[in-house]
Every structure is written in C-alpha cells, then in structure tokens.
Design a protein around this motif. Structure first.
Motif, PDB file in Angstrom:
ATOM      1  N   ALA A  31       0.822  -1.209   0.000  1.00 48.83           N
ATOM      2  CA  ALA A  31       0.000   0.000   0.000  1.00 48.83           C
ATOM      3  C   ALA A  31       0.858   1.261   0.000  1.00 48.83           C
ATOM      4  O   ALA A  31       0.480   2.289  -0.574  1.00 48.83           O
ATOM      5  CB  ALA A  31      -0.937   0.001   1.207  1.00 48.83           C
ATOM      6  N   LYS A  32       2.022   1.191   0.636  1.00 48.52           N
ATOM      7  CA  LYS A  32       2.925   2.344   0.711  1.00 48.52           C
ATOM      8  C   LYS A  32       3.881   2.395  -0.481  1.00 48.52           C
ATOM      9  O   LYS A  32       4.563   3.386  -0.692  1.00 48.52           O
ATOM     10  CB  LYS A  32       3.710   2.296   2.026  1.00 48.52           C
ATOM     11  N   GLY A  33       3.937   1.323  -1.247  1.00 52.12           N
ATOM     12  CA  GLY A  33       4.807   1.278  -2.414  1.00 52.12           C
ATOM     13  C   GLY A  33       6.271   1.047  -2.090  1.00 52.12           C
ATOM     14  O   GLY A  33       7.152   1.541  -2.790  1.00 52.12           O
ATOM     15  N   VAL A  34       6.514   0.289  -1.015  1.00 49.33           N
ATOM     16  CA  VAL A  34       7.889  -0.047  -0.637  1.00 49.33           C
ATOM     17  C   VAL A  34       8.027  -1.559  -0.528  1.00 49.33           C
ATOM     18  O   VAL A  34       7.042  -2.261  -0.291  1.00 49.33           O
ATOM     19  CB  VAL A  34       8.306   0.614   0.708  1.00 49.33           C
ATOM     20  N   ALA A  35       9.235  -2.032  -0.689  1.00 47.40           N
ATOM     21  CA  ALA A  35       9.499  -3.462  -0.546  1.00 47.40           C
ATOM     22  C   ALA A  35       9.690  -3.797   0.931  1.00 47.40           C
ATOM     23  O   ALA A  35      10.156  -2.963   1.712  1.00 47.40           O
ATOM     24  CB  ALA A  35      10.753  -3.845  -1.321  1.00 47.40           C
ATOM     25  N   VAL A  36       9.333  -5.019   1.300  1.00 48.22           N
ATOM     26  CA  VAL A  36       9.542  -5.480   2.674  1.00 48.22           C
ATOM     27  C   VAL A  36      11.021  -5.373   3.029  1.00 48.22           C
ATOM     28  O   VAL A  36      11.378  -4.946   4.131  1.00 48.22           O
ATOM     29  CB  VAL A  36       9.024  -6.923   2.862  1.00 48.22           C
ATOM     30  N   VAL A  66       8.959  -1.475  13.284  1.00 48.99           N
ATOM     31  CA  VAL A  66       8.142  -1.550  12.072  1.00 48.99           C
ATOM     32  C   VAL A  66       6.902  -0.665  12.214  1.00 48.99           C
ATOM     33  O   VAL A  66       6.534   0.060  11.285  1.00 48.99           O
ATOM     34  CB  VAL A  66       7.757  -3.011  11.756  1.00 48.99           C
ATOM     35  N   ALA A  67       6.269  -0.702  13.370  1.00 53.43           N
ATOM     36  CA  ALA A  67       5.089   0.141  13.600  1.00 53.43           C
ATOM     37  C   ALA A  67       5.464   1.613  13.462  1.00 53.43           C
ATOM     38  O   ALA A  67       4.736   2.390  12.825  1.00 53.43           O
ATOM     39  CB  ALA A  67       4.505  -0.146  14.977  1.00 53.43           C
ATOM     40  N   ASP A  68       6.591   2.008  14.034  1.00 49.32           N
ATOM     41  CA  ASP A  68       7.047   3.398  13.929  1.00 49.32           C
ATOM     42  C   ASP A  68       7.300   3.775  12.471  1.00 49.32           C
ATOM     43  O   ASP A  68       6.987   4.892  12.045  1.00 49.32           O
ATOM     44  CB  ASP A  68       8.314   3.616  14.751  1.00 49.32           C
ATOM     45  N   TYR A  69       7.857   2.867  11.708  1.00 51.75           N
ATOM     46  CA  TYR A  69       8.116   3.122  10.287  1.00 51.75           C
ATOM     47  C   TYR A  69       6.826   3.489   9.562  1.00 51.75           C
ATOM     48  O   TYR A  69       6.798   4.403   8.738  1.00 51.75           O
ATOM     49  CB  TYR A  69       8.759   1.900   9.636  1.00 51.75           C
ATOM     50  N   PHE A  70       5.759   2.757   9.870  1.00 53.05           N
ATOM     51  CA  PHE A  70       4.483   2.997   9.201  1.00 53.05           C
ATOM     52  C   PHE A  70       3.637   4.072   9.898  1.00 53.05           C
ATOM     53  O   PHE A  70       2.565   4.423   9.416  1.00 53.05           O
ATOM     54  CB  PHE A  70       3.674   1.701   9.101  1.00 53.05           C
ATOM     55  N   GLY A  71       4.112   4.564  11.041  1.00 54.29           N
ATOM     56  CA  GLY A  71       3.370   5.592  11.767  1.00 54.29           C
ATOM     57  C   GLY A  71       2.113   5.068  12.415  1.00 54.29           C
ATOM     58  O   GLY A  71       1.106   5.759  12.506  1.00 54.29           O
TER      59      GLY A  71
END
Length: 80
Positions: A31-36, A66-71
């Motif tokens: 959804a964010k357009g980034v690779a895992v 990971v949660a912080d990365y996605f906000g």
C-alpha cells in the motif's frame, strides 16, 4: 514461555481469520509502495526477518520499529 511470548505466538497464528503478521506487514508495504526488504533495511532488521514472522514470534522491539516506520501503533500490527 513467558506470558508475553505466548501472547505474541498466539497473535502470530491465524486466530479467528486474522492475517498473519508477516503477511499484514507485506500488505502495508504494498500500500505504501515499498518493498519489505526496504523496511527491514531502514529499521535495522535482518534481511528476510519480517517474512519469517508468519512462522516465528517477533520480538517486541522489532515490532515497535516496524510500527514506527508505518506511523502506527504496535497494536495495529497485531489486530485487524
């Protein structure tokens, strides 16, 4: 096994139709357009670790990164 480790193990499994955590993170990435792998690199996790979370329980500090990365909150990763 500690209570927290058991809770994370339960959450990591399909319970009541919930998505597996690695799969859920992969969908957030899409959804964010980034690779895992980009998320792993950015937050300092080893390559391929997030995909393994469908089979093993993640560490709380790793989930937080990971949660912080996605906000989002860690709870949002663990629930639908």
């Amino acid at each position: 096994m500690s209570i927290l480790a058991y809770f994370l193990w339960l959450v990591n499994k399909k319970i009541g139709g919930d998505k597996l955590i690695g799969t859920k993170i992969a969908e957030l990435c899409k959804a964010k357009g980034v690779a895992v792998s980009e998320v792993e690199r950015t937050v300092g996790l080893s390559n391929g670790l997030i995909r393994k979370w469908d089979d093993i329980s993640p560490r709380v500090d790793s989930l937080k990164k990971v949660a912080d990365y996605f906000g989002i909150k860690v709870d949002d990763l663990l629930t639908d």
